[in-house]
Each structure stands twice: as structure tokens, then as C-alpha cells.
Design a protein around this motif. Structure first.
Motif, PDB file in Angstrom:
ATOM      1  N   MET A  34       0.817  -1.215   0.000  1.00 22.50           N
ATOM      2  CA  MET A  34       0.000   0.000   0.000  1.00 22.50           C
ATOM      3  C   MET A  34       0.852   1.268   0.000  1.00 22.50           C
ATOM      4  N   LEU A  35       2.156   1.131   0.194  1.00 22.17           N
ATOM      5  CA  LEU A  35       3.051   2.282   0.060  1.00 22.17           C
ATOM      6  C   LEU A  35       3.028   2.815  -1.367  1.00 22.17           C
ATOM      7  N   ASN A  36       2.666   1.969  -2.314  1.00 23.53           N
ATOM      8  CA  ASN A  36       2.600   2.406  -3.709  1.00 23.53           C
ATOM      9  C   ASN A  36       1.466   3.391  -3.960  1.00 23.53           C
ATOM     10  N   ASN A  37       0.549   3.531  -2.990  1.00 23.57           N
ATOM     11  CA  ASN A  37      -0.529   4.508  -3.114  1.00 23.57           C
ATOM     12  C   ASN A  37      -0.047   5.923  -2.811  1.00 23.57           C
ATOM     13  N   ILE A  38       1.162   6.033  -2.253  1.00 23.31           N
ATOM     14  CA  ILE A  38       1.715   7.345  -1.907  1.00 23.31           C
ATOM     15  C   ILE A  38       2.258   8.004  -3.177  1.00 23.31           C
ATOM     16  N   THR A  39       1.777   9.225  -3.441  1.00 23.07           N
ATOM     17  CA  THR A  39       2.204   9.917  -4.657  1.00 23.07           C
ATOM     18  C   THR A  39       3.268  10.977  -4.371  1.00 23.07           C
ATOM     19  N   GLY A  40       3.437  11.380  -3.125  1.00 25.45           N
ATOM     20  CA  GLY A  40       4.423  12.399  -2.768  1.00 25.45           C
ATOM     21  C   GLY A  40       5.613  11.795  -2.046  1.00 25.45           C
ATOM     22  N   GLN A  41       6.376  12.647  -1.396  1.00 23.42           N
ATOM     23  CA  GLN A  41       7.584  12.200  -0.715  1.00 23.42           C
ATOM     24  C   GLN A  41       7.278  11.538   0.631  1.00 23.42           C
ATOM     25  N   ILE A  42       8.118  10.587   0.978  1.00 26.87           N
ATOM     26  CA  ILE A  42       8.068   9.936   2.289  1.00 26.87           C
ATOM     27  C   ILE A  42       9.127  10.594   3.168  1.00 26.87           C
ATOM     28  N   HIS A  43       8.823  10.744   4.451  1.00 31.58           N
ATOM     29  CA  HIS A  43       9.762  11.394   5.369  1.00 31.58           C
ATOM     30  C   HIS A  43      11.095  10.634   5.368  1.00 31.58           C
ATOM     31  N   PRO A  44      12.231  11.343   5.331  1.00 32.53           N
ATOM     32  CA  PRO A  44      13.538  10.665   5.295  1.00 32.53           C
ATOM     33  C   PRO A  44      13.746   9.663   6.428  1.00 32.53           C
ATOM     34  N   GLY A  45      13.212   9.968   7.605  1.00 31.63           N
ATOM     35  CA  GLY A  45      13.337   9.018   8.713  1.00 31.63           C
ATOM     36  C   GLY A  45      12.594   7.727   8.430  1.00 31.63           C
ATOM     37  N   ALA A  46      11.405   7.833   7.819  1.00 30.87           N
ATOM     38  CA  ALA A  46      10.645   6.646   7.434  1.00 30.87           C
ATOM     39  C   ALA A  46      11.343   5.902   6.309  1.00 30.87           C
ATOM     40  N   VAL A  47      11.905   6.654   5.355  1.00 31.57           N
ATOM     41  CA  VAL A  47      12.648   6.037   4.251  1.00 31.57           C
ATOM     42  C   VAL A  47      13.786   5.187   4.800  1.00 31.57           C
ATOM     43  N   ARG A  48      14.459   5.704   5.800  1.00 31.37           N
ATOM     44  CA  ARG A  48      15.558   4.954   6.427  1.00 31.37           C
ATOM     45  C   ARG A  48      15.080   3.601   6.939  1.00 31.37           C
ATOM     46  N   TYR A  49      13.921   3.581   7.600  1.00 36.01           N
ATOM     47  CA  TYR A  49      13.397   2.310   8.099  1.00 36.01           C
ATOM     48  C   TYR A  49      13.079   1.368   6.938  1.00 36.01           C
ATOM     49  N   TYR A  50      12.380   1.878   5.913  1.00 35.77           N
ATOM     50  CA  TYR A  50      11.988   1.012   4.804  1.00 35.77           C
ATOM     51  C   TYR A  50      13.206   0.421   4.090  1.00 35.77           C
ATOM     52  N   LYS A  51      14.255   1.202   3.954  1.00 37.72           N
ATOM     53  CA  LYS A  51      15.469   0.688   3.313  1.00 37.72           C
ATOM     54  C   LYS A  51      16.134  -0.377   4.178  1.00 37.72           C
ATOM     55  N   GLU A  52      16.174  -0.147   5.486  1.00 34.52           N
ATOM     56  CA  GLU A  52      16.737  -1.153   6.396  1.00 34.52           C
ATOM     57  C   GLU A  52      15.957  -2.456   6.325  1.00 34.52           C
ATOM     58  N   ALA A  53      14.635  -2.337   6.167  1.00 35.80           N
ATOM     59  CA  ALA A  53      13.764  -3.517   6.140  1.00 35.80           C
ATOM     60  C   ALA A  53      13.687  -4.141   4.760  1.00 35.80           C
ATOM     61  N   GLY A  54      14.333  -3.535   3.772  1.00 33.81           N
ATOM     62  CA  GLY A  54      14.307  -4.085   2.408  1.00 33.81           C
ATOM     63  C   GLY A  54      12.965  -3.948   1.734  1.00 33.81           C
ATOM     64  N   ILE A  55      12.218  -2.892   2.061  1.00 33.35           N
ATOM     65  CA  ILE A  55      10.878  -2.684   1.513  1.00 33.35           C
ATOM     66  C   ILE A  55      10.966  -1.721   0.333  1.00 33.35           C
ATOM     67  N   ALA A  56      10.414  -2.133  -0.802  1.00 34.84           N
ATOM     68  CA  ALA A  56      10.443  -1.304  -2.003  1.00 34.84           C
ATOM     69  C   ALA A  56       9.546  -0.080  -1.846  1.00 34.84           C
ATOM     70  N   LEU A  57       9.993   1.054  -2.362  1.00 37.58           N
ATOM     71  CA  LEU A  57       9.243   2.295  -2.258  1.00 37.58           C
ATOM     72  C   LEU A  57       8.936   2.836  -3.645  1.00 37.58           C
ATOM     73  N   PRO A  58       7.841   3.615  -3.778  1.00 35.26           N
ATOM     74  CA  PRO A  58       7.541   4.224  -5.074  1.00 35.26           C
ATOM     75  C   PRO A  58       8.632   5.206  -5.472  1.00 35.26           C
ATOM     76  N   ALA A  59       8.742   5.472  -6.755  1.00 37.33           N
ATOM     77  CA  ALA A  59       9.818   6.329  -7.274  1.00 37.33           C
ATOM     78  C   ALA A  59       9.765   7.737  -6.703  1.00 37.33           C
ATOM     79  N   SER A  60       8.566   8.195  -6.322  1.00 33.60           N
ATOM     80  CA  SER A  60       8.403   9.555  -5.813  1.00 33.60           C
ATOM     81  C   SER A  60       8.782   9.701  -4.350  1.00 33.60           C
ATOM     82  N   ALA A  61       9.184   8.613  -3.701  1.00 36.01           N
ATOM     83  CA  ALA A  61       9.345   8.594  -2.240  1.00 36.01           C
ATOM     84  C   ALA A  61      10.368   9.584  -1.712  1.00 36.01           C
ATOM     85  N   GLU A  62      11.498   9.705  -2.386  1.00 36.33           N
ATOM     86  CA  GLU A  62      12.596  10.507  -1.830  1.00 36.33           C
ATOM     87  C   GLU A  62      12.717  11.875  -2.515  1.00 36.33           C
TER      88      GLU A  62
END
Length: 321
Positions: free
Chosen positions: A293-321
Motif C-alpha cells: 500500500m506504500l505504492n498509493n503514496i504519490t508524494g515524498q516519504i519522510h527521510p526518517g521513514a525512508v531509512r526504516y523502509y530501506k533497512e527492512a528491504g521494503i520497495a518504495l515508489p519512485a516519488s518517495a525521496e
């Protein structure tokens, strides 16, 4: 009292005050702007607050505030200081940043500071019908009596779908409160009802417990016509419904702003996902939330949250960062 004893007591008091100060400094407070108190989304906010408190050993305390709706939540993002978290569909966050729609005359450069954290249960459409009403598809609704309610997102969507699918004027609309849908269905006053909510929706659970029901699926073509997001309600979610239900949904995301520091956003996001399983065992609507459901996000994700998702190996939409 001797000088030595007095000195020891003073040192103990000082140590205690330092310890207290350290504890107070470690505690992070967050305001979570949700929905009206009578809604499921307010209940979800309370559940998140409890889960975050438990998951951080009380180091993050969330205060839940009632809201009159998603537009208000977004508007306050431009003026609220500190750790402000709010819920809204991604489309509204995008419109605010672009200064379009209901935000056209309310533009504010601080809307550009909105950042996503994590998804929460979506609003999912349910077309519930009596199993003995001879309704197997939307075409079969012609000549039937349906309850769609008034004023809610579900009522507006229900009316829109009847029009889109060529059923406007062909379906009798019952003048009954949606809160009475279960009894009205059981007493055969209506053939079905339309409701929106995070599955499993309490009023659909009630209806399925009192009557044999079916829940209509939408075809991919019908879903495309609605311009909403496709969602699958798994079979077995409701009593007697033994097939997956293909329907539409309105995604909802928990957002914050760049006022929140990276460490707080990281800890909050990490704790949410770590506690989600426990929340789901107590309240099944959390089981429908997945990282997809992260793919429903059309804007940026908070850098702190991005850090968690990258640590967890979770794919993010292209617009995330």
C-alpha cells in the motif's frame, strides 16, 4: 542532622532530579489528528497511540485529536508546529501541494513540507445484498431496493457507481438510515445496502451474522471507470462469503511534516510496522494493511521513514525521496 548525612541526601536528590530530567527529555510527544470520535478512524488512532506507547516503552506519547475531516487535517499541516501527524487520502495531500481543488484559494507554501509515513486501512466499498434476492451482478440490481445512506463518502460513491453502471433511476433507493441496514436486510425491507469502511466493516459483520448475504465484486473495467484503487477483500472475511471480493477503495495515509526530526519519524514508522501484527490480532482491519500500500503514496516519504523502509528491504515508489 549531620553534615555527612545531609550531603548524601542532597546528592541523592540531585541524582534523582537528573534522572527525572533525562527521562522527561527522552519522552517525545506527538499530536495525531484523526477523524470524528464516532468513526472507525478515530478508534484506529487510539489503537496506534497505544501501540506506539507500548512499542517505545513510553518514550513516544501520542495525543489523539478529533477532526472534522481530511481537508481540515491537511490545512492544519501548514500551521501546526512540532510533531504533527494526520491522516488523509494521498489525493488531498497532492491537491494541497499543487494548490488545486478545494485548496485553490487556500494555497500555502508549507504544504510542500508534507511527508508520508505509513498507510492505514483504506475505505473500501461494500455492495451487500441478501443471498435470496437473486442478485449476482450489478445488472441484477435493476428493480431492486437498495440503501445507500446520505452524506457519507460511501453514499456519494454508491450513487456515482449506480450512474456509471447505467442503473440510475432503475434502482429503488430506500429511505432508511444506514445504521438500520442489518435489521432492514433481515426483515426484507431492502434487497441490499452500500457502505464504505475498513474491512472487516462492523455493519457488514452484523448483516452477515443476521442474514445470508453476498457481496458484489466489480470487474476490472468497472473499477477503471470509477477511477478508484482496486482492493481485494479476502474470502472468509465475512460469514458465508467464500470468495474473494474485488472492489474499490480510497487509500488513507498517515502523514507528518518536515518539522518532525528524522529519528522520531524513523522510530514511529518502525514501531508502527512492528506493532501491526498485535494490533491486527485485536482489531482485524489492521490485517488488510500491507507494505504494498506504500505504492498509493504519490508524494515524498519522510527521510526518517525512508531509512526504516530501506533497512527492512521494503520497495518504495519512485516519488518517495
Amino acid at each position: 542532622m549531620g553534615v555527612t548525612l545531609l550531603k548524601k541526601l542532597s546528592m541523592a536528590a540531585l541524582a534523582g532530579s537528573v534522572l527525572f530530567a533525562g527521562t522527561a527529555a527522552a519522552e517525545t510527544r506527538i499530536t495525531y489528528k484523526s477523524a470524528k470520535t464516532a468513526t472507525s478512524y478515530y478508534q484506529m488512532a487510539v489503537q496506534i497511540a497505544e501501540a506506539v506507547k507500548t512499542g517505545t516503552d513510553g518514550n513516544i506519547i501520542m495525543t489523539v485529536e478529533e477532526s472534522q475531516g481530511s481537508v481540515q487535517n491537511v490545512m492544519e499541516a501548514a500551521v501546526r508546529p512540532g510533531n504533527y501527524v494526520f491522516t488523509t487520502p494521498p489525493a488531498l495531500a497532492r491537491l494541497a501541494k499543487e494548490g488545486k481543488g478545494m485548496f485553490e484559494d487556500k494555497q500555502n507554501p508549507k504544504f510542500a513540507d508534507i511527508r508520508a509515513l505509513f498507510p492505514i486501512p483504506s475505505l473500501s466499498m461494500h455492495f451487500v445484498v441478501r443471498a435470496d434476492a437473486g442478485i449476482n451482478s450489478f445488472d441484477d440490481l435493476a428493480g431492486k431496493t437498495m440503501l445507500i445512506g446520505k452524506g457519507s463518502f460511501g453514499a456519494r460513491e454508491g450513487a456515482k457507481y449506480l450512474q456509471l453502471f447505467g442503473l440510475e433511476g432503475k434502482v429503488k433507493l430506500a429511505d432508511v438510515e444506514l445504521s438500520n441496514a442489518g435489521p432492514a436486510l433481515k426483515n426484507k425491507q431492502i434487497d441490499g445496502f452500500v457502505t464504505s469502511g475498513s474491512f472487516p466493516a462492523p455493519n457488514v459483520i452484523e448483516a452477515a451474522a443476521g442474514s445470508e448475504v453476498k457481496i458484489l465484486s466489480l470487474s476490472d473495467e468497472q473499477i477503471a471507470a470509477t477511477k478508484r484503487t482496486k482492493l481485494i477483500i479476502p474470502k472468509g472475511t465475512y460469514a458465508g462469503v467464500d470468495e474473494d471480493i474485488s472492489t474499490t477503495s480510497l487509500p488513507v495515509i498517515a502523514y507528518t511534516t518536515t518539522n518532525m526530526d528524522d529519528e522520531t519519524a524513523y522510530t514511529l514508522t518502525k514501531t508502527f510496522w512492528e506493532q501491526k501484527g498485535k494490533m491486527g490480532s485485536d482489531n482485524p482491519w489492521w490485517n488488510g494493511v500491507t507494505t504494498d500500500m506504500l505504492n498509493n503514496i504519490t508524494g515524498q516519504i519522510h527521510p526518517g521513514a525512508v531509512r526504516y523502509y530501506k533497512e527492512a528491504g521494503i520497495a518504495l515508489p519512485a516519488s518517495a525521496e
